[in-house]
Design a protein around this motif. Sequence first.
Motif, PDB file in Angstrom:
ATOM      1  N   GLY A   1      65.837  57.202  85.487  1.00 45.32           N
ATOM      2  CA  GLY A   1      66.962  58.080  85.180  1.00 45.32           C
ATOM      3  C   GLY A   1      68.287  57.657  85.782  1.00 45.32           C
ATOM      4  N   TRP A   2      68.311  56.615  86.594  1.00 46.56           N
ATOM      5  CA  TRP A   2      69.552  56.202  87.259  1.00 46.56           C
ATOM      6  C   TRP A   2      70.494  55.501  86.281  1.00 46.56           C
ATOM      7  CZ3 TRP A   2      69.480  54.453  93.003  1.00 46.56           C
ATOM      8  CH2 TRP A   2      68.712  55.328  93.753  1.00 46.56           C
ATOM      9  N   ARG A   3      71.784  55.637  86.568  1.00 47.65           N
ATOM     10  CA  ARG A   3      72.828  54.898  85.844  1.00 47.65           C
ATOM     11  C   ARG A   3      73.429  53.888  86.815  1.00 47.65           C
ATOM     12  NH1 ARG A   3      77.160  58.640  84.255  1.00 47.65           N
ATOM     13  NH2 ARG A   3      77.792  57.024  82.782  1.00 47.65           N
ATOM     14  N   CYS A   4      73.392  52.608  86.438  1.00 47.88           N
ATOM     15  CA  CYS A   4      73.749  51.533  87.372  1.00 47.88           C
ATOM     16  C   CYS A   4      74.739  50.559  86.738  1.00 47.88           C
ATOM     17  CB  CYS A   4      72.506  50.744  87.781  1.00 47.88           C
ATOM     18  SG  CYS A   4      71.125  51.745  88.376  1.00 47.88           S
ATOM     19  N   VAL A   5      75.576  49.975  87.586  1.00 49.56           N
ATOM     20  CA  VAL A   5      76.470  48.894  87.166  1.00 49.56           C
ATOM     21  C   VAL A   5      76.318  47.731  88.137  1.00 49.56           C
ATOM     22  CG1 VAL A   5      78.871  48.143  86.900  1.00 49.56           C
ATOM     23  CG2 VAL A   5      78.173  50.379  86.032  1.00 49.56           C
ATOM     24  N   ASP A   6      76.094  46.542  87.585  1.00 49.25           N
ATOM     25  CA  ASP A   6      76.100  45.302  88.360  1.00 49.25           C
ATOM     26  C   ASP A   6      77.437  44.635  88.044  1.00 49.25           C
ATOM     27  OD1 ASP A   6      75.627  42.944  89.665  1.00 49.25           O
ATOM     28  OD2 ASP A   6      73.709  42.533  88.707  1.00 49.25           O
ATOM     29  N   ALA A   7      78.407  44.798  88.970  1.00 49.13           N
ATOM     30  CA  ALA A   7      79.796  44.462  88.651  1.00 49.13           C
ATOM     31  C   ALA A   7      80.103  42.971  88.708  1.00 49.13           C
ATOM     32  CB  ALA A   7      80.733  45.220  89.596  1.00 49.13           C
ATOM     33  N   PHE A   8      79.279  42.185  89.371  1.00 52.35           N
ATOM     34  CA  PHE A   8      79.438  40.722  89.415  1.00 52.35           C
ATOM     35  C   PHE A   8      78.063  40.137  89.114  1.00 52.35           C
ATOM     36  CE2 PHE A   8      82.523  42.689  92.215  1.00 52.35           C
ATOM     37  CZ  PHE A   8      83.713  42.044  91.916  1.00 52.35           C
ATOM     38  N   ALA A   9      77.643  40.228  87.869  1.00 51.12           N
ATOM     39  CA  ALA A   9      76.225  40.083  87.531  1.00 51.12           C
ATOM     40  C   ALA A   9      75.652  38.703  87.829  1.00 51.12           C
ATOM     41  CB  ALA A   9      75.999  40.448  86.073  1.00 51.12           C
ATOM     42  N   GLY A  10      76.383  37.636  87.532  1.00 48.62           N
ATOM     43  CA  GLY A  10      75.866  36.293  87.804  1.00 48.62           C
ATOM     44  C   GLY A  10      74.562  36.032  87.094  1.00 48.62           C
ATOM     45  N   SER A  11      73.486  35.870  87.843  1.00 53.59           N
ATOM     46  CA  SER A  11      72.168  35.614  87.264  1.00 53.59           C
ATOM     47  C   SER A  11      71.551  36.867  86.649  1.00 53.59           C
ATOM     48  CB  SER A  11      71.217  35.073  88.337  1.00 53.59           C
ATOM     49  OG  SER A  11      70.938  36.086  89.294  1.00 53.59           O
ATOM     50  N   GLY A  12      72.090  38.040  86.995  1.00 52.34           N
ATOM     51  CA  GLY A  12      71.528  39.292  86.496  1.00 52.34           C
ATOM     52  C   GLY A  12      70.360  39.811  87.309  1.00 52.34           C
ATOM     53  N   ALA A  13      70.058  39.156  88.446  1.00 54.93           N
ATOM     54  CA  ALA A  13      68.858  39.513  89.210  1.00 54.93           C
ATOM     55  C   ALA A  13      68.854  40.976  89.646  1.00 54.93           C
ATOM     56  CB  ALA A  13      68.727  38.601  90.430  1.00 54.93           C
ATOM     57  N   LEU A  14      69.986  41.487  90.102  1.00 53.08           N
ATOM     58  CA  LEU A  14      70.034  42.874  90.576  1.00 53.08           C
ATOM     59  C   LEU A  14      69.947  43.858  89.415  1.00 53.08           C
ATOM     60  CD1 LEU A  14      72.798  42.435  93.296  1.00 53.08           C
ATOM     61  CD2 LEU A  14      70.394  42.977  93.718  1.00 53.08           C
ATOM     62  N   GLY A  15      70.733  43.623  88.380  1.00 60.37           N
ATOM     63  CA  GLY A  15      70.743  44.541  87.251  1.00 60.37           C
ATOM     64  C   GLY A  15      69.426  44.593  86.505  1.00 60.37           C
ATOM     65  N   PHE A  16      68.827  43.427  86.241  1.00 61.07           N
ATOM     66  CA  PHE A  16      67.541  43.408  85.538  1.00 61.07           C
ATOM     67  C   PHE A  16      66.433  44.013  86.397  1.00 61.07           C
ATOM     68  CE2 PHE A  16      69.526  39.950  82.911  1.00 61.07           C
ATOM     69  CZ  PHE A  16      69.411  40.601  81.694  1.00 61.07           C
ATOM     70  N   GLU A  17      66.517  43.833  87.711  1.00 62.91           N
ATOM     71  CA  GLU A  17      65.537  44.461  88.603  1.00 62.91           C
ATOM     72  C   GLU A  17      65.634  45.979  88.509  1.00 62.91           C
ATOM     73  OE1 GLU A  17      62.346  44.289  91.043  1.00 62.91           O
ATOM     74  OE2 GLU A  17      63.500  42.425  90.983  1.00 62.91           O
ATOM     75  N   ALA A  18      66.870  46.507  88.493  1.00 66.07           N
ATOM     76  CA  ALA A  18      67.057  47.960  88.370  1.00 66.07           C
ATOM     77  C   ALA A  18      66.502  48.466  87.045  1.00 66.07           C
ATOM     78  CB  ALA A  18      68.531  48.310  88.504  1.00 66.07           C
ATOM     79  N   ALA A  19      66.765  47.727  85.960  1.00 66.85           N
ATOM     80  CA  ALA A  19      66.258  48.128  84.655  1.00 66.85           C
ATOM     81  C   ALA A  19      64.737  48.090  84.623  1.00 66.85           C
ATOM     82  CB  ALA A  19      66.831  47.211  83.577  1.00 66.85           C
ATOM     83  N   SER A  20      64.155  47.071  85.249  1.00 69.68           N
ATOM     84  CA  SER A  20      62.700  46.956  85.298  1.00 69.68           C
ATOM     85  C   SER A  20      62.071  48.140  86.014  1.00 69.68           C
ATOM     86  CB  SER A  20      62.316  45.647  86.006  1.00 69.68           C
ATOM     87  OG  SER A  20      60.918  45.486  86.070  1.00 69.68           O
ATOM     88  N   ARG A  21      62.808  48.725  86.953  1.00 67.26           N
ATOM     89  CA  ARG A  21      62.277  49.823  87.758  1.00 67.26           C
ATOM     90  C   ARG A  21      62.653  51.202  87.217  1.00 67.26           C
ATOM     91  NH1 ARG A  21      60.713  48.079  93.192  1.00 67.26           N
ATOM     92  NH2 ARG A  21      60.901  45.816  93.330  1.00 67.26           N
ATOM     93  N   GLY A  22      63.081  51.258  85.957  1.00 62.86           N
ATOM     94  CA  GLY A  22      63.216  52.540  85.295  1.00 62.86           C
ATOM     95  C   GLY A  22      64.611  53.091  85.138  1.00 62.86           C
ATOM     96  N   ALA A  23      65.647  52.330  85.546  1.00 63.01           N
ATOM     97  CA  ALA A  23      67.012  52.840  85.405  1.00 63.01           C
ATOM     98  C   ALA A  23      67.298  53.210  83.948  1.00 63.01           C
ATOM     99  CB  ALA A  23      68.020  51.813  85.900  1.00 63.01           C
ATOM    100  N   LYS A  24      67.971  54.320  83.756  1.00 58.45           N
ATOM    101  CA  LYS A  24      68.270  54.825  82.415  1.00 58.45           C
ATOM    102  C   LYS A  24      69.292  53.961  81.706  1.00 58.45           C
ATOM    103  CE  LYS A  24      70.376  58.904  80.249  1.00 58.45           C
ATOM    104  NZ  LYS A  24      70.974  60.238  80.533  1.00 58.45           N
ATOM    105  N   GLU A  25      70.342  53.557  82.437  1.00 52.70           N
ATOM    106  CA  GLU A  25      71.401  52.726  81.880  1.00 52.70           C
ATOM    107  C   GLU A  25      71.772  51.666  82.916  1.00 52.70           C
ATOM    108  OE1 GLU A  25      74.789  55.101  80.941  1.00 52.70           O
ATOM    109  OE2 GLU A  25      73.621  56.624  79.876  1.00 52.70           O
TER     110      GLU A  25
END
Length: 207
Positions: free
Chosen positions: A62-86
């Motif tokens: 259910g979380w809404r997240c922004v990875d503002a300097f995504a680079g490899s995407g490791a942080l953002g994709f990890e959040a999405a993998s763990r159920g983040a809503k957006e």
Amino acid sequence: MRQGKQVSARAPSATPRKHAVRIIGGLWKRSKLPVADKPGLRPTPDRVRETLFNWLGQDLTGWRCVDAFAGSGALGFEAASRGAKEVTLVEQDAALVAQLQKIKDHLKADAAGVQITLRRGDGIAALAGWPAAQPQDGLDLVFLDPPFDAQLFEPALKAAARVVKPGACIYLEAPSEWTAEQLAPLGLAPHRHLKAGAVHAHLLRRE
């Protein structure tokens, strides 16, 4: 070439250096994310991400997240993998944006019902254009991992503090520790901190 400095005659490698990080938990656990060989690109190491998501409680449903300097995407994709809503990934480099799109397609995020949005552009500008948080509405988590030599930390923190809702989190990677005294004028407080090599990882909360 500078005088007095010898240059190695060794020929450059015929193939670019290959590197990857892995998603640690959730839907895409153990999936590998390729890391481009670009100067200054420092994907958050696996063990630091594992600690971060232990801090966050593992499940981001259910979380809404922004990875503002995504680079490899490791942080953002990890959040999405763990159920983040957006999850919104912001990256200025066109080649990295193209790679993030390939990763998203490879993970079949759309088919899995995971909402991942890619934006090409400046991370601070993206946050500045985001609606300001309200008491019951705003982002739950912003990842900030800007280039260490760009002096973007304070403006990035200011922009992120405006869009996360009260009590929500900001994750910051920086070359030095940000203290409570430095963060207080921004309306932020330190919650967790670790040092891994030359990197200081912070989990901050909006007061």
